[in-house]
Design a protein around this motif. Structure first.
Motif, PDB file in Angstrom:
ATOM      1  N   CYS A  68       2.269   1.578  -3.524  1.00  0.00           N
ATOM      2  CA  CYS A  68       1.349   2.171  -4.421  1.00  0.00           C
ATOM      3  C   CYS A  68       0.889   3.422  -4.269  1.00  0.00           C
ATOM      4  O   CYS A  68       1.026   4.226  -5.166  1.00  0.00           O
ATOM      5  N   SER A 102       0.854  -1.008   0.012  1.00  0.00           N
ATOM      6  CA  SER A 102       0.058  -0.121   0.047  1.00  0.00           C
ATOM      7  C   SER A 102       0.943   1.319   0.089  1.00  0.00           C
ATOM      8  O   SER A 102       0.681   2.268  -0.506  1.00  0.00           O
ATOM      9  N   GLN A 159       3.728   5.259  -6.188  1.00  0.00           N
ATOM     10  CA  GLN A 159       3.553   5.138  -7.390  1.00  0.00           C
ATOM     11  C   GLN A 159       2.455   6.207  -8.178  1.00  0.00           C
ATOM     12  O   GLN A 159       2.528   6.933  -8.926  1.00  0.00           O
TER      13      GLN A 159
END
Length: 359
Positions: A34, A31, A37
């Motif tokens: 993510c 997480s 990103q």
């Protein structure tokens, strides 16, 4: 006949929760990856004030059918301390807002001391996939767990796979920038009296370059394998030198070993330390070795710090086999065998310690 303890239903449920918690831990780190990103820390930072979920979703431009997932992602990241979410009155029907925390500020990609590249290194498939084969590795003849999965040693991947090479050195650079700042701002006395210093295994020179700029009277040398340093340019008091640390290290007042010895077992580390001792003058003449590494078992460590150090130790086993994190006793035994007479261990660099070693 010994009695057999039978757990109660409540004990079994508590044990089940413990098992589930650790089985799901990979979701926490993925997480975080993510969020980096997607650029969520940047979105909140650029907004300049607390931001609502709908504003985050709008800025992300995610698939409308998946927008609900951002709320669930943020909920995990708030719980793990990467974002904060002040309580708001439900009577006013205000939408929840999100703040950056010190941890998420460290994940900003353009922050001076960003930790984002190191996150990408630790969570690179080449690094995490080997752990799927941990049980198989204990029974096979492969030297490293990394090799079992990837078919080659990690240094071969660093040297020959451009994408992983970039990920690896970006991670090392980001960490060195933060450590160098901490040393120069808060512990500059470690460099007092030095006229020359060699950063062994210094890669592209981040640590040495920062030290050279902060202390113009210290001549700094980055010493690494020829293919690492051959095309790098020095400055007035910064040079790059190719060689093999197991054979000889250039003569200097001080040798710096940042995150080097944990890559190697005791036999190899002993060779490196002996070369260091040969390279420096006596303690009376200012000679010393500066080591930045984990020291396990230090007093007053939190449970979180201990767990992270244990995970680092497993990572060293995965990547290098003989590499390991060492306890105070293991470090001191190694120093004594290498011929050093005195060491000072200071747990002042977060999870790591500053070790000053004298002949």
């Amino acid at each position: 006949m010994a009695s057999i303890h039978v757990e109660s239903a409540s004990e079994l449920l508590e044990a089940q929760a413990h098992v589930w918690n650790y089985s799901f831990n990979y979701i926490n780190c993925m997480s975080v990856k993510c969020a980096i990103q997607l650029g969520i820390p940047e979105i909140i930072h650029k907004h300049g004030q607390p931001i609502t979920l709908s504003q985050i979703v709008s800025a992300l431009g995610v698939n409308p059918n998946k927008a609900h997932g951002i709320h669930r992602l943020m909920r995990v990241l708030v719980h793990t301390g990467f974002f904060s979410q002040p309580k708001v009155s439900k009577i006013d029907h205000q939408e929840d807002k999100y703040f950056l925390t010190p941890s998420s500020r460290l994940l900003l990609k353009d922050a001076p001391f960003t930790a984002a590249p190191f996150v990408f290194l630790l969570l690179d498939p080449l690094v995490i996939n080997p752990f799927q084969s941990l049980s198989a590795w204990f029974k096979n003849d492969d030297s490293t767990l990394f090799e079992t999965t990837n078919g080659k040693k990690i240094w071969d991947c660093v040297a020959n796979e451009p994408k992983f090479k970039k990920t690896f050195y970006n991670g090392m650079v980001s960490d060195s920038q933060l450590v160098a700042r901490a040393l120069i701002e808060d512990h500059k006395e470690v460099f007092k009296g030095l006229k020359s210093l060699v950063d062994v295994g210094g890669g592209t020179g981040t640590m040495a370059e920062t030290i050279a700029k902060a202390f113009p009277k210290i001549h700094c040398t980055v010493f690494d394998l020829p293919h690492v340093v051959d095309n790098l340019q020095g400055t007035k008091n910064l040079a790059f030198h190719g060689g093999d640390m197991f054979k000889a290290i250039p003569s200097v007042d001080a040798v710096l070993l940042k995150w080097i010895l944990h890559d190697w077992g005791d036999e190899e580390s002993l060779k490196i330390l002996k070369r260091c001792r040969e390279a420096i003058p006596s303690k009376e003449m200012g000679g010393k070795v500066i080591i930045i590494d984990l020291v396990m078992g230090m007093e007053d460590q939190s449970e979180g710090a201990i767990e992270t150090q244990l995970c680092f130790d497993m990572t060293m086993m995965c990547l290098f086999n003989t590499g390991k994190e060492r306890s105070v006793e293991e470090w001191k035994k190694l120093f004594l065998e290498a011929g050093f007479t005195h060491s000072k261990i200071s747990p002042i660099l977060g999870l790591r310690s500053l070790i000053e070693l004298y002949p």
